[in-house]
Design a protein around this motif. Structure first.
Motif, PDB file in Angstrom:
ATOM      1  N   SER A  80      61.130  76.936 -18.444  1.00  0.00           N
ATOM      2  CA  SER A  80      60.381  77.104 -19.685  1.00  0.00           C
ATOM      3  C   SER A  80      59.239  78.086 -19.462  1.00  0.00           C
ATOM      4  O   SER A  80      58.607  78.088 -18.413  1.00  0.00           O
ATOM      5  CB  SER A  80      59.801  75.759 -20.119  1.00  0.00           C
ATOM      6  N   THR A  81      58.983  78.921 -20.463  1.00  0.00           N
ATOM      7  CA  THR A  81      57.847  79.837 -20.356  1.00  0.00           C
ATOM      8  C   THR A  81      56.568  79.089 -20.726  1.00  0.00           C
ATOM      9  O   THR A  81      55.470  79.567 -20.484  1.00  0.00           O
ATOM     10  CB  THR A  81      58.009  81.013 -21.349  1.00  0.00           C
ATOM     11  N   GLY A  82      56.736  77.910 -21.348  1.00  0.00           N
ATOM     12  CA  GLY A  82      55.574  77.132 -21.785  1.00  0.00           C
ATOM     13  C   GLY A  82      55.047  77.615 -23.123  1.00  0.00           C
ATOM     14  O   GLY A  82      54.214  76.984 -23.734  1.00  0.00           O
ATOM     15  N   VAL A  83      55.544  78.754 -23.581  1.00  0.00           N
ATOM     16  CA  VAL A  83      55.097  79.299 -24.866  1.00  0.00           C
ATOM     17  C   VAL A  83      56.138  78.953 -25.921  1.00  0.00           C
ATOM     18  O   VAL A  83      57.292  79.354 -25.819  1.00  0.00           O
ATOM     19  CB  VAL A  83      54.922  80.840 -24.786  1.00  0.00           C
ATOM     20  N   VAL A  84      55.717  78.166 -26.923  1.00  0.00           N
ATOM     21  CA  VAL A  84      56.645  77.764 -27.966  1.00  0.00           C
ATOM     22  C   VAL A  84      56.386  78.612 -29.201  1.00  0.00           C
ATOM     23  O   VAL A  84      55.247  78.772 -29.628  1.00  0.00           O
ATOM     24  CB  VAL A  84      56.447  76.265 -28.307  1.00  0.00           C
ATOM     25  N   ARG A  85      57.426  79.181 -29.759  1.00  0.00           N
ATOM     26  CA  ARG A  85      57.228  79.942 -31.003  1.00  0.00           C
ATOM     27  C   ARG A  85      58.373  79.661 -31.969  1.00  0.00           C
ATOM     28  O   ARG A  85      59.488  79.333 -31.555  1.00  0.00           O
ATOM     29  CB  ARG A  85      57.054  81.443 -30.741  1.00  0.00           C
ATOM     30  N   ILE A  86      58.054  79.789 -33.251  1.00  0.00           N
ATOM     31  CA  ILE A  86      59.041  79.481 -34.286  1.00  0.00           C
ATOM     32  C   ILE A  86      59.828  80.752 -34.626  1.00  0.00           C
ATOM     33  O   ILE A  86      59.252  81.800 -34.894  1.00  0.00           O
ATOM     34  CB  ILE A  86      58.359  78.851 -35.516  1.00  0.00           C
ATOM     35  N   THR A 111      58.787  71.678 -26.842  1.00  0.00           N
ATOM     36  CA  THR A 111      59.489  72.051 -28.071  1.00  0.00           C
ATOM     37  C   THR A 111      59.421  70.920 -29.086  1.00  0.00           C
ATOM     38  O   THR A 111      59.047  71.121 -30.248  1.00  0.00           O
ATOM     39  CB  THR A 111      60.971  72.391 -27.770  1.00  0.00           C
ATOM     40  N   LEU A 112      59.773  69.728 -28.638  1.00  0.00           N
ATOM     41  CA  LEU A 112      59.798  68.572 -29.530  1.00  0.00           C
ATOM     42  C   LEU A 112      58.402  68.249 -30.059  1.00  0.00           C
ATOM     43  O   LEU A 112      58.231  67.961 -31.258  1.00  0.00           O
ATOM     44  CB  LEU A 112      60.382  67.373 -28.784  1.00  0.00           C
ATOM     45  N   ASN A 113      57.410  68.309 -29.208  1.00  0.00           N
ATOM     46  CA  ASN A 113      56.035  68.043 -29.608  1.00  0.00           C
ATOM     47  C   ASN A 113      55.596  69.028 -30.704  1.00  0.00           C
ATOM     48  O   ASN A 113      54.991  68.643 -31.702  1.00  0.00           O
ATOM     49  CB  ASN A 113      55.132  68.153 -28.383  1.00  0.00           C
ATOM     50  N   TYR A 114      55.967  70.281 -30.515  1.00  0.00           N
ATOM     51  CA  TYR A 114      55.638  71.332 -31.488  1.00  0.00           C
ATOM     52  C   TYR A 114      56.316  71.039 -32.833  1.00  0.00           C
ATOM     53  O   TYR A 114      55.687  71.093 -33.888  1.00  0.00           O
ATOM     54  CB  TYR A 114      56.101  72.676 -30.922  1.00  0.00           C
ATOM     55  N   ILE A 115      57.585  70.684 -32.797  1.00  0.00           N
ATOM     56  CA  ILE A 115      58.340  70.419 -34.030  1.00  0.00           C
ATOM     57  C   ILE A 115      57.804  69.173 -34.736  1.00  0.00           C
ATOM     58  O   ILE A 115      57.659  69.146 -35.962  1.00  0.00           O
ATOM     59  CB  ILE A 115      59.848  70.279 -33.727  1.00  0.00           C
TER      60      ILE A 115
END
Ligand code: PRP
Ligand code: 7HP
Length: 185
Positions: A80-86, A111-115
């Motif tokens: 994981s890059t650790g960077v989450v983007r939509i 990812t899940l936390n972000y969603i």
């Protein structure tokens, strides 16, 4: 390099097609029971959850609809890059709906936390998570998985929707990729 025979790149089969299909049917029965009398809105996380969502949805006996969201937390590699983007937002509103987020795998949980944060502020009636695989050893952010297929060890797996560099998603089983394929051997 990815070879032309996908099966040859697999070191070991972790979950057979039969094991996966049996568990998906069990999850579908449990979810149908828990949401009896309600309508369920499935949200599939592209692209990995496509196979799982398609099978899970067909095993549900309650009225349901689906939508998709695309999030990227991984580059082209296995980490994981650790960077989450939509990358693609939902098409429909979730306001007042019973939402079930469908994931292929929960790894760091980013990812899940972000969603979950994204959906909760849109006022759904309820939100739960259904994930086929959980790799708890890799968790960075704690997340609750209400419906889980299997807990797996910290190995890079492919198949049944899960990829390495966009390949192997079409394998009907889940297998451990040979480390030499991704330079880990
Ligand atoms: C994978 C997987 C999950 C996420 C889990 O998606 O499908 O959505 O990573 O990892 P995390 O818990 O560490 O955030 P990916 O970004 O590789 O996209 P894909 O579904 O298109 O393969
Ligand atoms: C993401 C992901 N994608 C494919 N295989 C794995 O083991 C993975 N963990 N997190």
């Amino acid at each position: 390099m990815v070879s032309t025979d996908l099966h040859r790149d697999i070191e070991a089969v972790l979950l057979t097609e039969e094991q996966i299909q049996r568990r998906v049917a069990e999850l579908g029965a449990q979810i149908s029971k828990d949401y009896e009398g309600k309508e369920l809105h499935l949200i599939g996380v592209l692209r990995g959850a496509v196979m799982f969502l398609a099978d899970l949805m067909r095993s549900l006996t309650i009225p349901c609809s689906c939508d998709f969201i695309a999030i990227s937390s991984y580059g082209m590699d296995t980490k994981s890059t650790g960077v989450v983007r939509i990358l693609k937002d939902l098409d429909d509103s979730v306001q007042g709906r019973h939402v079930l987020i469908v994931e292929d795998i929960v790894d760091t949980g980013l990812t899940l936390n972000y969603i979950l944060n994204l959906i909760r502020v849109r006022n759904p009636a309820s939100v739960r998570v259904c994930a086929l695989l959980d790799k708890p050893e890799r968790r960075i952010v704690p997340v609750t998985i209400h419906y889980l297929g299997f807990t797996i060890p910290n190995q890079f797996v492919v198949g049944y929707g899960l990829d390495y560099r966009q390949q192997y998603r079409n394998l009907p089983y889940i297998g451990v990729l040979r480390p030499e394929i991704y330079g880990g051997g």
